[in-house]
Design a protein around this motif. Structure first.
Motif, PDB file in Angstrom:
ATOM      1  N   TYR A   1     -74.396 -81.680  32.934  1.00 50.13           N
ATOM      2  CA  TYR A   1     -74.739 -80.776  34.133  1.00 50.13           C
ATOM      3  C   TYR A   1     -75.151 -79.490  33.958  1.00 50.13           C
ATOM      4  O   TYR A   1     -76.232 -79.392  35.022  1.00 50.13           O
ATOM      5  N   GLY A   2     -75.211 -78.773  33.161  1.00 52.27           N
ATOM      6  CA  GLY A   2     -75.335 -77.838  32.457  1.00 52.27           C
ATOM      7  C   GLY A   2     -76.831 -77.885  32.124  1.00 52.27           C
ATOM      8  O   GLY A   2     -77.447 -77.222  32.606  1.00 52.27           O
ATOM      9  N   ALA A   3     -76.811 -78.818  31.207  1.00 53.29           N
ATOM     10  CA  ALA A   3     -78.446 -79.266  31.118  1.00 53.29           C
ATOM     11  C   ALA A   3     -79.260 -79.011  31.937  1.00 53.29           C
ATOM     12  O   ALA A   3     -80.664 -79.127  32.214  1.00 53.29           O
ATOM     13  N   ILE A   4     -78.927 -80.523  33.181  1.00 49.03           N
ATOM     14  CA  ILE A   4     -79.432 -80.716  33.998  1.00 49.03           C
ATOM     15  C   ILE A   4     -80.092 -79.241  35.290  1.00 49.03           C
ATOM     16  O   ILE A   4     -81.064 -79.107  35.336  1.00 49.03           O
TER      17      ILE A   4
ATOM     18  N   GLY B   1     -84.125 -78.034  36.039  1.00 51.81           N
ATOM     19  CA  GLY B   1     -83.875 -77.964  36.952  1.00 51.81           C
ATOM     20  C   GLY B   1     -85.077 -76.046  37.343  1.00 51.81           C
ATOM     21  O   GLY B   1     -85.972 -76.269  38.425  1.00 51.81           O
ATOM     22  N   LEU B   2     -84.101 -75.816  37.148  1.00 49.90           N
ATOM     23  CA  LEU B   2     -84.686 -74.153  36.550  1.00 49.90           C
ATOM     24  C   LEU B   2     -85.889 -73.792  36.090  1.00 49.90           C
ATOM     25  O   LEU B   2     -86.554 -73.913  36.596  1.00 49.90           O
TER      26      LEU B   2
ATOM     27  N   THR C   1     -75.366 -85.240  40.116  1.00 51.04           N
ATOM     28  CA  THR C   1     -75.954 -86.369  39.746  1.00 51.04           C
ATOM     29  C   THR C   1     -76.697 -86.072  38.579  1.00 51.04           C
ATOM     30  O   THR C   1     -76.134 -86.025  37.276  1.00 51.04           O
ATOM     31  N   PHE C   2     -77.999 -86.407  38.847  1.00 51.42           N
ATOM     32  CA  PHE C   2     -78.998 -86.347  38.101  1.00 51.42           C
ATOM     33  C   PHE C   2     -80.462 -85.883  38.795  1.00 51.42           C
ATOM     34  O   PHE C   2     -80.008 -85.267  39.637  1.00 51.42           O
TER      35      PHE C   2
ATOM     36  N   ALA D   1     -83.350 -81.671  40.877  1.00 47.53           N
ATOM     37  CA  ALA D   1     -82.814 -81.354  39.293  1.00 47.53           C
ATOM     38  C   ALA D   1     -81.679 -80.107  39.930  1.00 47.53           C
ATOM     39  O   ALA D   1     -80.214 -80.855  39.535  1.00 47.53           O
ATOM     40  N   MET D   2     -81.360 -79.229  40.410  1.00 45.55           N
ATOM     41  CA  MET D   2     -80.916 -78.055  40.112  1.00 45.55           C
ATOM     42  C   MET D   2     -79.916 -79.169  41.545  1.00 45.55           C
ATOM     43  O   MET D   2     -77.818 -78.692  40.687  1.00 45.55           O
ATOM     44  N   LEU D   3     -80.051 -79.264  42.173  1.00 42.79           N
ATOM     45  CA  LEU D   3     -78.782 -79.821  43.201  1.00 42.79           C
ATOM     46  C   LEU D   3     -77.993 -80.801  42.533  1.00 42.79           C
ATOM     47  O   LEU D   3     -76.741 -81.431  42.996  1.00 42.79           O
TER      48      LEU D   3
END
Length: 436
Positions: free
Chosen positions: A105-108, A112-113, A294-295, A286-288
């Protein structure tokens, strides 16, 4: 008022709701497979799997609504449905298996950012998408997904002993035939919901053949609300972040093709600013996704085929689809009902819809001057390579892992090749790029 807004006034809320449900069924299985595979790989228990699937569906609704509503900086405003793309499965499994769930989730969040920040720059590449590139990319998107649809038609798992069983083939064929017959003999709204009717008929046939079990519905909970950081506070690792940024770039290329395909279908010439808004909406989604564990979410190609088959180009049905996704995400038991639809039913519908997307690309290519060798080579090499890599992605298995993440995607390889060739030919004046 643009064409899509004029069309908006011609679809009643009841019809829009039915069309929205058709869109939901077209994308539901393709999206749910992502949390199911990742959760199983990470050995999640039943409660964790329930959360993951429900939260994923809920966030699909949020992401879709973000993309539908145009603001000064977000939202492409096209009839698009967002879901989790299958290309994230392997990278997320690798990150979760080696580093842990928190690093997923850190990578996701970081990817997204990244998408949000580079959206403006990436949208400037619009001029490198003349009709020869756009048509090639959309053709690749459609036809490269047909093998996936055919695999679903046979039951989903090609290595299973009962793959392509008579029951699966019968159910898939019934679905396809119903869709085709309605498009031949049906009229008006009845024709517009041919995919929905075909899938209902296929599912009923599967039920009569004893292929459907409602165990998953009975076991699902009644209500579940997404919670921020359900699996823990995100953690960050440079290699994981770079991996997901590479994946994000591939989904941006795919989304560009889908945006342009829908722009062509709705007679809307998309500007760089509109494309940037579309990318930013996906970046926020993506950030959310990372925050709610989630993804990352991107535009689903499946639903382009639904728009083309139905002939309904307004956003109103998609608003309903987004609302239904939110409801299903909050009510796992209701959402589980959609999971009983056999893969063979979905495959039968997808063969038709993905084929329609490919034909949409060919229709765009009709505007290309094929008396010029440059155009012939661009289409031949990009489409051929894109579909070839889709069928045999292991062709790049000797390359570094980071390269494989990008090159395993035939749509990205074919799209990149189309852009590169058109640019090289433009240097000699054989292909004219779009105006800035």
């Amino acid at each position: 008022m643009d064409n899509s807004e004029k069309h908006l006034q011609q679809v009643s809320h009841l019809k829009a709701a039915i069309l929205g449900f058709q869109h939901l069924l077209a994308m539901y299985s393709g999206d749910v497979v992502v949390p199911l595979l990742i959760g199983a790989f990470l050995h999640f228990n039943a409660a964790q799997m329930t959360y993951l699937v429900s939260a994923d569906i809920f966030m699909c609704g949020i992401a879709t609504l973000l993309q539908l509503k145009r603001t000064p900086i977000t939202g492409i405003g096209l009839p698009v449905v967002l879901g989790c793309a299958v290309q994230v499965i392997t990278p997320l499994q690798t990150i979760g298996g080696t580093l842990g769930v928190a690093y997923i989730y850190g990578a996701i969040i970081c990817s997204g950012l990244f998408v949000f920040l580079i959206s403006g720059l990436f949208s400037k590449l619009r001029r490198f998408f003349p009709p020869v590139v756009t048509g090639s990319l959309i053709t690749i998107i459609g036809f490269s997904l047909v093998p996936v649809a055919v695999q679903d038609l046979g039951g989903g798992n090609a290595s299973a002993k009962n793959f392509a069983s008579p029951h699966d083939l019968i159910v898939g064929l019934v679905t396809m035939v119903i869709i085709i017959l309605i498009n031949i003999f049906g009229k008006g709204f009845f024709r517009s919901i041919s995919v929905l009717i075909g899938m209902v008929a296929g599912t009923f046939t599967a039920y009569c053949l004893g292929m459907i079990s409602f165990t998953s519905v009975a076991q699902a909970s009644w209500f579940h609300f997404p919670q921020p950081f359900y699996f823990g506070v995100p953690r960050f690792d440079a290699s994981a972040i770079i991996t997901m940024i590479l994946v994000a770039l591939t989904t941006m290329v795919e989304s560009t093709g889908v945006f342009l395909a829908l722009g062509d279908l709705t007679d809307r010439k998309l500007s760089s600013h509109e494309l940037a808004n579309g990318y930013r909406a996906e970046g926020i989604a993506a950030m959310l996704g990372g925050i709610f564990n989630t993804f990352p979410y991107s535009t689903f190609s499946e639903n382009v085929g639904v728009v083309q088959l139905s002939g309904i180009k307004t956003r109103r049905p998609i608003y309903y689809a987004g609302l239904f996704l939110l409801i299903l995400g909050l009510l796992p038991k209701a959402g589980a009902v959609a999971t009983v639809i056999p893969s063979s039913v979905l495959g039968g519908a997808m063969v038709v819809m993905f084929g329609m997307v490919g034909v949409q690309g060919i229709r765009i290519l009709q505007n290309v001057d094929f008396s010029k060798n440059a155009n012939l080579l661009t289409v031949a090499l990009s489409v051929g390579t894109g579909i070839g890599v889709t069928v045999y992605p292991q062709i790049f298995r000797s390359l570094p892992k980071a390269a494989q993440i990008v090159l395993d995607n035939g749509i990205v390889v074919g799209g990149f090749l189309a852009v590169l060739l058109s640019f090289l030919f433009s240097l000699t004046g054989q292909i004219k790029l779009e105006d800035k």
